[in-house]
Design a protein around this motif. Structure first.
Motif, PDB file in Angstrom:
ATOM      1  N   ALA A  98       0.814  -1.224   0.000  1.00 38.77           N
ATOM      2  CA  ALA A  98       0.000   0.000   0.000  1.00 38.77           C
ATOM      3  C   ALA A  98       0.845   1.270   0.000  1.00 38.77           C
ATOM      4  CB  ALA A  98      -0.952  -0.002   1.202  1.00 38.77           C
ATOM      5  N   THR A  99       2.161   1.126   0.121  1.00 36.97           N
ATOM      6  CA  THR A  99       3.028   2.302  -0.016  1.00 36.97           C
ATOM      7  C   THR A  99       3.535   2.430  -1.457  1.00 36.97           C
ATOM      8  OG1 THR A  99       4.793   0.914   0.874  1.00 36.97           O
ATOM      9  CG2 THR A  99       3.782   2.482   2.391  1.00 36.97           C
ATOM     10  N   GLY A 100       3.140   1.505  -2.316  1.00 40.60           N
ATOM     11  CA  GLY A 100       3.499   1.588  -3.735  1.00 40.60           C
ATOM     12  C   GLY A 100       2.358   2.224  -4.512  1.00 40.60           C
ATOM     13  N   GLU A 101       2.582   2.436  -5.798  1.00 41.56           N
ATOM     14  CA  GLU A 101       1.600   3.183  -6.593  1.00 41.56           C
ATOM     15  C   GLU A 101       0.265   2.441  -6.718  1.00 41.56           C
ATOM     16  OE1 GLU A 101       3.057   4.465 -10.404  1.00 41.56           O
ATOM     17  OE2 GLU A 101       1.103   5.370 -10.848  1.00 41.56           O
ATOM     18  N   LEU A 102       0.337   1.172  -7.088  1.00 40.68           N
ATOM     19  CA  LEU A 102      -0.904   0.425  -7.298  1.00 40.68           C
ATOM     20  C   LEU A 102      -1.627   0.165  -5.975  1.00 40.68           C
ATOM     21  CD1 LEU A 102      -2.623  -1.083  -9.470  1.00 40.68           C
ATOM     22  CD2 LEU A 102      -1.444  -3.147  -8.716  1.00 40.68           C
ATOM     23  N   GLY A 103      -0.869  -0.312  -4.966  1.00 45.67           N
ATOM     24  CA  GLY A 103      -1.479  -0.642  -3.671  1.00 45.67           C
ATOM     25  C   GLY A 103      -2.121   0.566  -3.026  1.00 45.67           C
ATOM     26  N   ASP A 140       6.740  -7.949   5.508  1.00 43.36           N
ATOM     27  CA  ASP A 140       7.762  -8.025   4.457  1.00 43.36           C
ATOM     28  C   ASP A 140       7.676  -9.413   3.834  1.00 43.36           C
ATOM     29  OD1 ASP A 140      10.197  -8.371   3.024  1.00 43.36           O
ATOM     30  OD2 ASP A 140      11.169  -6.852   4.280  1.00 43.36           O
ATOM     31  N   PHE A 141       7.633  -9.483   2.509  1.00 41.48           N
ATOM     32  CA  PHE A 141       7.542 -10.788   1.831  1.00 41.48           C
ATOM     33  C   PHE A 141       8.739 -11.685   2.160  1.00 41.48           C
ATOM     34  CE2 PHE A 141       5.105  -8.581  -1.868  1.00 41.48           C
ATOM     35  CZ  PHE A 141       3.898  -8.746  -1.216  1.00 41.48           C
ATOM     36  N   ASP A 142       9.819 -11.091   2.670  1.00 43.74           N
ATOM     37  CA  ASP A 142      10.991 -11.897   3.021  1.00 43.74           C
ATOM     38  C   ASP A 142      10.946 -12.353   4.477  1.00 43.74           C
ATOM     39  OD1 ASP A 142      12.286 -11.892   0.538  1.00 43.74           O
ATOM     40  OD2 ASP A 142      13.002  -9.844   0.886  1.00 43.74           O
ATOM     41  N   VAL A 144      -0.181  -7.562  -3.840  1.00 47.35           N
ATOM     42  CA  VAL A 144       0.381  -6.817  -4.981  1.00 47.35           C
ATOM     43  C   VAL A 144       1.711  -7.485  -5.313  1.00 47.35           C
ATOM     44  CG1 VAL A 144       1.387  -4.621  -5.747  1.00 47.35           C
ATOM     45  CG2 VAL A 144      -0.737  -4.627  -4.421  1.00 47.35           C
ATOM     46  N   SER A 145       1.897  -7.895  -6.557  1.00 49.55           N
ATOM     47  CA  SER A 145       3.124  -8.613  -6.921  1.00 49.55           C
ATOM     48  C   SER A 145       4.350  -7.780  -6.557  1.00 49.55           C
ATOM     49  CB  SER A 145       3.123  -8.940  -8.416  1.00 49.55           C
ATOM     50  OG  SER A 145       3.038  -7.758  -9.177  1.00 49.55           O
ATOM     51  N   ALA A 146       5.386  -8.482  -6.102  1.00 48.10           N
ATOM     52  CA  ALA A 146       6.608  -7.792  -5.655  1.00 48.10           C
ATOM     53  C   ALA A 146       7.356  -7.240  -6.858  1.00 48.10           C
ATOM     54  CB  ALA A 146       7.495  -8.780  -4.910  1.00 48.10           C
ATOM     55  N   PHE A 201      -0.829  -4.347 -19.619  1.00 48.19           N
ATOM     56  CA  PHE A 201       0.484  -3.730 -19.377  1.00 48.19           C
ATOM     57  C   PHE A 201       0.274  -2.302 -18.899  1.00 48.19           C
ATOM     58  CE2 PHE A 201       4.595  -5.599 -20.594  1.00 48.19           C
ATOM     59  CZ  PHE A 201       5.387  -4.727 -19.865  1.00 48.19           C
ATOM     60  N   TYR A 202       0.993  -1.920 -17.848  1.00 42.97           N
ATOM     61  CA  TYR A 202       0.765  -0.595 -17.276  1.00 42.97           C
ATOM     62  C   TYR A 202       1.108   0.509 -18.272  1.00 42.97           C
ATOM     63  CZ  TYR A 202       0.396  -2.876 -12.706  1.00 42.97           C
ATOM     64  OH  TYR A 202       0.008  -3.676 -11.663  1.00 42.97           O
ATOM     65  N   ALA A 203       0.174   1.432 -18.427  1.00 44.81           N
ATOM     66  CA  ALA A 203       0.386   2.591 -19.300  1.00 44.81           C
ATOM     67  C   ALA A 203       1.625   3.373 -18.849  1.00 44.81           C
ATOM     68  CB  ALA A 203      -0.854   3.478 -19.264  1.00 44.81           C
ATOM     69  N   THR A 240      -4.282   1.671 -17.428  1.00 49.70           N
ATOM     70  CA  THR A 240      -3.786   2.535 -16.344  1.00 49.70           C
ATOM     71  C   THR A 240      -3.876   1.887 -14.962  1.00 49.70           C
ATOM     72  OG1 THR A 240      -5.914   3.586 -15.928  1.00 49.70           O
ATOM     73  CG2 THR A 240      -4.501   4.626 -17.596  1.00 49.70           C
ATOM     74  N   HIS A 241      -2.962   2.308 -14.104  1.00 49.49           N
ATOM     75  CA  HIS A 241      -3.008   1.909 -12.694  1.00 49.49           C
ATOM     76  C   HIS A 241      -4.392   2.247 -12.100  1.00 49.49           C
ATOM     77  CE1 HIS A 241       1.415   1.592 -12.651  1.00 49.49           C
ATOM     78  NE2 HIS A 241       1.370   1.193 -11.393  1.00 49.49           N
ATOM     79  N   ALA A 242      -4.881   3.449 -12.426  1.00 54.70           N
ATOM     80  CA  ALA A 242      -6.132   3.916 -11.798  1.00 54.70           C
ATOM     81  C   ALA A 242      -7.288   2.981 -12.135  1.00 54.70           C
ATOM     82  CB  ALA A 242      -6.434   5.338 -12.260  1.00 54.70           C
TER      83      ALA A 242
HETATM   84  N1  LIG Z   1       1.158  -4.950 -15.267  1.00 51.10           N
HETATM   85  C1  LIG Z   1       2.290  -4.322 -15.577  1.00 51.10           C
HETATM   86  O1  LIG Z   1       2.480  -3.895 -16.701  1.00 51.10           O
HETATM   87  C2  LIG Z   1       3.376  -4.095 -14.564  1.00 51.10           C
HETATM   88  C3  LIG Z   1       4.421  -3.211 -14.884  1.00 51.10           C
HETATM   89  C4  LIG Z   1       5.394  -2.983 -13.911  1.00 51.10           C
HETATM   90  C5  LIG Z   1       5.301  -3.642 -12.679  1.00 51.10           C
HETATM   91  N2  LIG Z   1       4.269  -4.501 -12.427  1.00 51.10           N
HETATM   92  C6  LIG Z   1       4.089  -5.213 -11.149  1.00 51.10           C
HETATM   93  O2  LIG Z   1       3.077  -4.517 -10.435  1.00 51.10           O
HETATM   94  C7  LIG Z   1       3.495  -4.293  -9.089  1.00 51.10           C
HETATM   95  C8  LIG Z   1       2.852  -3.041  -8.548  1.00 51.10           C
HETATM   96  O3  LIG Z   1       3.209  -1.943  -9.353  1.00 51.10           O
HETATM   97  P1  LIG Z   1       3.479  -0.526  -8.708  1.00 51.10           P
HETATM   98  O4  LIG Z   1       3.531   0.433  -9.840  1.00 51.10           O
HETATM   99  O5  LIG Z   1       2.552  -0.274  -7.580  1.00 51.10           O
HETATM  100  O6  LIG Z   1       4.963  -0.730  -8.149  1.00 51.10           O
HETATM  101  P2  LIG Z   1       5.640   0.002  -6.908  1.00 51.10           P
HETATM  102  O7  LIG Z   1       5.136   1.394  -6.785  1.00 51.10           O
HETATM  103  O8  LIG Z   1       7.105  -0.203  -7.088  1.00 51.10           O
HETATM  104  O9  LIG Z   1       5.123  -0.834  -5.659  1.00 51.10           O
HETATM  105  C9  LIG Z   1       5.609  -2.096  -5.336  1.00 51.10           C
HETATM  106  C10 LIG Z   1       5.190  -2.377  -3.915  1.00 51.10           C
HETATM  107  O10 LIG Z   1       5.700  -3.659  -3.542  1.00 51.10           O
HETATM  108  C11 LIG Z   1       6.234  -3.524  -2.237  1.00 51.10           C
HETATM  109  N3  LIG Z   1       7.264  -4.525  -1.973  1.00 51.10           N
HETATM  110  C12 LIG Z   1       8.413  -4.730  -2.642  1.00 51.10           C
HETATM  111  N4  LIG Z   1       9.140  -5.677  -2.043  1.00 51.10           N
HETATM  112  C13 LIG Z   1       8.447  -6.067  -0.961  1.00 51.10           C
HETATM  113  C14 LIG Z   1       8.698  -6.995   0.086  1.00 51.10           C
HETATM  114  N5  LIG Z   1       9.829  -7.706   0.141  1.00 51.10           N
HETATM  115  N6  LIG Z   1       7.752  -7.152   1.030  1.00 51.10           N
HETATM  116  C15 LIG Z   1       6.613  -6.439   0.998  1.00 51.10           C
HETATM  117  N7  LIG Z   1       6.324  -5.525   0.052  1.00 51.10           N
HETATM  118  C16 LIG Z   1       7.234  -5.341  -0.909  1.00 51.10           C
HETATM  119  C17 LIG Z   1       6.841  -2.138  -2.214  1.00 51.10           C
HETATM  120  O11 LIG Z   1       7.063  -1.723  -0.875  1.00 51.10           O
HETATM  121  P3  LIG Z   1       7.880  -0.386  -0.504  1.00 51.10           P
HETATM  122  O12 LIG Z   1       6.875   0.735  -0.684  1.00 51.10           O
HETATM  123  O13 LIG Z   1       8.295  -0.610   0.879  1.00 51.10           O
HETATM  124  O14 LIG Z   1       9.025  -0.288  -1.482  1.00 51.10           O
HETATM  125  C18 LIG Z   1       5.764  -1.355  -2.915  1.00 51.10           C
HETATM  126  O15 LIG Z   1       4.753  -0.970  -2.030  1.00 51.10           O
HETATM  127  C19 LIG Z   1       5.017  -4.242  -9.192  1.00 51.10           C
HETATM  128  O16 LIG Z   1       5.602  -4.573  -7.936  1.00 51.10           O
HETATM  129  C20 LIG Z   1       5.305  -5.276 -10.260  1.00 51.10           C
HETATM  130  O17 LIG Z   1       5.349  -6.589  -9.713  1.00 51.10           O
HETATM  131  C21 LIG Z   1       3.309  -4.729 -13.344  1.00 51.10           C
END
Ligand SMILES: NC(=O)c1ccc[n+]([C@@H]2O[C@H](COP(=O)([O-])OP(=O)(O)OC[C@H]3O[C@@H](n4cnc5c(N)ncnc54)[C@H](OP(=O)(O)O)[C@@H]3O)[C@@H](O)[C@H]2O)c1
Length: 286
Positions: free
Chosen positions: A7-12, A52-54, A72-74, A141-143, A171-173
């Motif tokens: 949830a600290t990433g863009e999609l989450g 943490d996924f680890d 949300v995929s890592a 695929f993300y825009a 789009t992410h949105a």
């Molecule tokens: N569909 C597509 O075209 C496309 C394109 C690019 C990526 N993706 C996938 O979509 C996901 C989400 O995209 P996004 O734009 O939201 O990416 P993002 O902003 O980089 O967000 C990724 C999220 O995953 C978290 N994360 C990473 N490693 C982790 C761990 N070990 N344990 C727990 N959380 C972890 C990050 O946490 P922190 O905030 O702590 O860093 C962040 O919140 C990406 O992670 C990638 O797998 C898809």
């Protein structure tokens, strides 16, 4: 309780915002690596726990009481990604979640030329083997990646990249809204979803044309060999494995791996998804 990871990433973040419009904050929890980055959520009454996924134990704590977990995929690839996703799936099962929702990709395929797609396929196999009901959201695929591939084209007038193929940019949105619907509208999306995509598949020449029209400045699509492009990335400091992975994106798109266009996202949202033209226009307006 619905738990959202990343949830600290863009999609989450965007998914959590959309969920807050649909369910009371007390029914929402997030699992984040750095809880201090999620103060805006705790202030709104969302449960924020470190996960943490680890670190399997941290996830078991963060997922406590979950009826559904959205993973949300890592942003890692290969073995590391699969290990992390498996850890999250196991923790969701251990927490008693009735359903796991995973952010997969329209191109999920064990034989893909683009490594992240093989990771998504392996994660989907792990979901199928988990014994827990699941929804694997097969995202277009993300825009944002399309914009990233356009690079400095708007400034330089040249969009330089290897030969590519059409991609149904999404789009992410829109995908965040779809995830919120999947989590709150039982039965709308189960199992492996159809591709959740924008309404058209565009290659980089199409993006150059859109950029030209919107900016009023001609943008030429310039083709370079895979090797030349990779050398350029490495010269700019991109680590070699990442540069190699990105080349796979072009090879896969040439094979049409991201070309599918499907009406499911539009049906789910009840409106047309955003277009790449909207995305480029928004980026130019910034
Ligand atoms: N569909 C597509 O075209 C496309 C394109 C690019 C990526 N993706 C996938 O979509 C996901 C989400 O995209 P996004 O734009 O939201 O990416 P993002 O902003 O980089 O967000 C990724 C999220 O995953 C978290 N994360 C990473 N490693 C982790 C761990 N070990 N344990 C727990 N959380 C972890 C990050 O946490 P922190 O905030 O702590 O860093 C962040 O919140 C990406 O992670 C990638 O797998 C898809």
């Amino acid at each position: 309780m619905i738990i959202v990871t990343g949830a600290t990433g863009e999609l989450g973040r965007s998914i959590t915002e959309r969920l807050l419009e649909r369910v009371p904050a007390a029914q929402l929890g997030v699992s984040v690596r750095s809880p201090e980055k999620a103060d805006w959520l705790s202030e709104r009454g969302v449960r924020v726990r470190q996960g943490d996924f680890d670190d399997a134990a941290s996830l078991r704590h963060a997922f406590e009481g979950a009826s559904q977990v959205l993973i949300v995929s890592a942003n890692t690839t290969g073995e590391a990604a699969l290990r992390q996703h498996r850890t999250a799936i196991d923790a969701a099962r251990a927490a008693g979640a009735e359903r796991i929702v995973y952010t997969s990709h329209q191109g999920a395929n064990p034989a893909s030329l683009f490594t992240p797609m093989t990771d998504h396929a392996a994660t989907e196999a792990a979901l199928q083997a988990s014994g827990v009901a699941f929804t694997s959201l097969r995202h277009g695929f993300y825009a944002a990646s399309g914009l990233m591939l356009m690079g400095q084209a708007m400034q330089t007038g040249q969009l330089i990249a290897p030969k590519d193929g059409p991609v149904s940019w999404t789009t992410h949105a829109d995908l965040a809204e779809a995830a919120a619907i999947a989590l709150t509208d039982a039965g709308r999306l189960d199992g492996l979803t159809p591709p959740l995509t924008g309404a058209s598949a565009l290659d980089l020449a199409d993006l150059a044309a859109i950029g030209s029209q919107l900016s009023g400045r001609p943008i030429t699509r310039v083709f370079v060999s895979d090797e030349e492009y990779q050398a350029g990335m490495i010269a700019r400091g991109v680590p070699e494995p990442q540069a190699e992975m990105l080349l796979g994106l072009f090879a896969a798109s040439r094979q049409g791996e991201f070309a599918a266009v499907d009406p499911s996202l539009e049906r789910l949202l009840g409106r047309p998804p955003m277009t790449m033209r909207d995305v480029v226009a928004a980026s130019l307006a910034q």
